[in-house]
Design an enzyme around this catalytic site. Structure first.
Site, PDB file in Angstrom:
ATOM      1  N   TYR A 128       0.842  -1.186   0.000  1.00 23.02           N
ATOM      2  CA  TYR A 128       0.000   0.000   0.000  1.00 23.02           C
ATOM      3  C   TYR A 128       0.886   1.248   0.000  1.00 23.02           C
ATOM      4  O   TYR A 128       2.100   1.148  -0.085  1.00 23.02           O
ATOM      5  CB  TYR A 128      -0.995  -0.071   1.153  1.00 23.02           C
ATOM      6  CG  TYR A 128      -1.877  -1.305   1.039  1.00 23.02           C
ATOM      7  CD1 TYR A 128      -2.651  -1.516  -0.108  1.00 23.02           C
ATOM      8  CD2 TYR A 128      -1.894  -2.284   2.031  1.00 23.02           C
ATOM      9  CE1 TYR A 128      -3.425  -2.662  -0.247  1.00 23.02           C
ATOM     10  CE2 TYR A 128      -2.669  -3.429   1.899  1.00 23.02           C
ATOM     11  CZ  TYR A 128      -3.437  -3.614   0.763  1.00 23.02           C
ATOM     12  OH  TYR A 128      -4.193  -4.749   0.618  1.00 23.02           O
ATOM     13  N   ARG A 131       3.440  -0.820  10.921  1.00 21.72           N
ATOM     14  CA  ARG A 131       3.484  -2.151  10.295  1.00 21.72           C
ATOM     15  C   ARG A 131       4.324  -2.068   9.042  1.00 21.72           C
ATOM     16  O   ARG A 131       4.157  -1.160   8.217  1.00 21.72           O
ATOM     17  CB  ARG A 131       2.085  -2.669   9.965  1.00 21.72           C
ATOM     18  CG  ARG A 131       2.136  -4.026   9.252  1.00 21.72           C
ATOM     19  CD  ARG A 131       0.810  -4.750   9.195  1.00 21.72           C
ATOM     20  NE  ARG A 131       0.827  -5.924  10.056  1.00 21.72           N
ATOM     21  CZ  ARG A 131      -0.027  -6.946   9.950  1.00 21.72           C
ATOM     22  NH1 ARG A 131      -0.977  -6.925   9.035  1.00 21.72           N
ATOM     23  NH2 ARG A 131       0.052  -7.977  10.759  1.00 21.72           N
ATOM     24  N   LEU A 175       1.101 -17.167  10.314  1.00 20.07           N
ATOM     25  CA  LEU A 175       0.905 -18.599  10.579  1.00 20.07           C
ATOM     26  C   LEU A 175       1.371 -18.992  11.978  1.00 20.07           C
ATOM     27  O   LEU A 175       2.050 -19.995  12.170  1.00 20.07           O
ATOM     28  CB  LEU A 175       1.608 -19.440   9.504  1.00 20.07           C
ATOM     29  CG  LEU A 175       0.960 -19.386   8.114  1.00 20.07           C
ATOM     30  CD1 LEU A 175       1.718 -20.262   7.126  1.00 20.07           C
ATOM     31  CD2 LEU A 175      -0.501 -19.815   8.168  1.00 20.07           C
TER      32      LEU A 175
END
Length: 359
Positions: A186, A234, A306
């Site tokens: 982004y 992030r 995960l």
């Protein structure tokens, strides 16, 4: 005592445990009308369930700082007061359950204006609530996406102001943590990477120039975000390209810059900025990138990717690879993951009185 269920303090905010919810778009807001971008009953039920399940910190999904900053027309936004009021309902409930409410502030850049993923996620035009995306350079993400308009320096300044305004509204909405979305291809990630940033002005070329926009956003948000509340960033730690992309070494270097500009924690993910790359996924596949930042800087770090088992999460913290874990899909599958993990590891977690029979 379980490391996963130790409280974690950042500035004056204490998160009751290290089980955190990663921001995950729900693509469920109204695309037009007076409630455009505002959270609704779906969002309330979605986040309330994870708070009742014992999650220590919930980072609300990528929330656009402007209408054209949405990843899709169905994304949340925080560019007006109607949206602020709707968010207050969510933050009040999260706080009532002992969960710290956080929000991710985002701009979709060249990957904006796409359909809901269960409808294929293709770019949409004005006839279906879409718009023309913008980016640091007129380079399309892939063959499906349109060529974005290159942001002018004046427009860059406007976007920086939109991030600051969004942070002010996030505070008014009751959020205790703000996270700047600089990952997954982004807008901010597009400026950072030479793969997507082909500018020749002060915002492109060298490492210092490519990181300029991100640091100016951080400075603008930090100026309006209270000193007693933490600010996260992030990042995609790598583009997963062999050449010409953002790398893990860049991430470690940038983490130190972010720390100097007032970032309190780096949320370490990977990928999303280059199409068609091979990402070697597997349990905890992104944890080594978080561990590198933690070992190489003084910045706090959260790991994601995960992480599904309680013992796995416990080992990440016990091995000092991260300060907290962010769960995504696993919390979609099991809103009470934190409570189950506490039972397995001998930790303590908030349980609503109404659920006392589940203990």
């Amino acid at each position: 005592m379980s490391a996963l269920f130790q409280p974690f303090r950042l500035r004056d905010v204490t998160v009751p445990n290290r089980v955190w919810m990663a921001p995950m778009c729900q693509y469920s807001a109204a695309p037009a009308g007076p409630d455009t971008g505002a959270p609704n009953d779906w969002h309330f039920a979605h986040y309330a369930a994870r708070a009742a399940g014992g999650t220590g910190l919930i980072l609300v999904e990528a929330t656009a700082v402007s209408a054209e900053g949405r990843i899709s027309p169905y994304d949340l936004g925080i560019w007006n007061d109607t949206q602020v009021e709707a968010f207050r309902r969510i933050t009040r409930f999260l706080v009532s359950q002992g969960t710290v409410p956080g929000i991710q502030l985002a701009h979709g850049g060249r990957k904006a204006s796409t359909d809901q993923p269960w409808k294929g996620g293709a770019p949409v035009g004005p006839d279906t609530y879409g718009w023309q995306p913008v980016a640091p350079s007129p380079v399309a993400f892939d063959e499906r996406h349109p060529v974005p308009d290159e942001l002018t320096v004046t427009q860059i300044g406007e976007v920086i102001g939109q991030f600051a305004d969004a942070a002010r509204r996030a505070l008014a909405a009751g959020f205790e943590v703000a996270e700047i979305h600089g990952a997954h291809g982004y807008l901010i990630n597009e400026f950072l990477s030479p793969h997507s940033n082909h500018r020749t002005d002060a915002y492109g070329g060298s490492y210092e120039n490519r990181t300029r926009f991100a640091l100016e956003v951080v400075d603008a948000v930090r100026e309006v975000w209270p000193d007693d509340k933490p600010l996260f960033f992030r990042i995609s730690a790598t583009d997963w390209l062999e050449d010409g992309g953002w790398t893990a070494d860049d991430t470690v270097r940038f983490a130190a810059d972010l720390r100097a500009h007032g970032i309190d924690l780096l949320d370490v993910s990977t990928g999303g900025n280059a199409s068609g790359v091979h990402i070697p996924t597997g349990p905890g596949y992104q944890v080594p990138f978080a561990a590198r930042v933690k070992a190489g800087t003084s910045l706090s770090v959260a790991a994601v990717g995960l992480i599904t088992e309680a013992e796995q999460a416990e080992k990440i913290l016990a091995n000092d690879e991260a300060d907290a874990v962010l769960l995504g899909r696993e919390l979609l599958r099991n809103p009470s993951w934190a409570r189950h993990a506490a039972r397995e590891l001998g930790g303590e977690v908030h349980v609503p009185d109404q659920y006392h029979r589940s203990v």
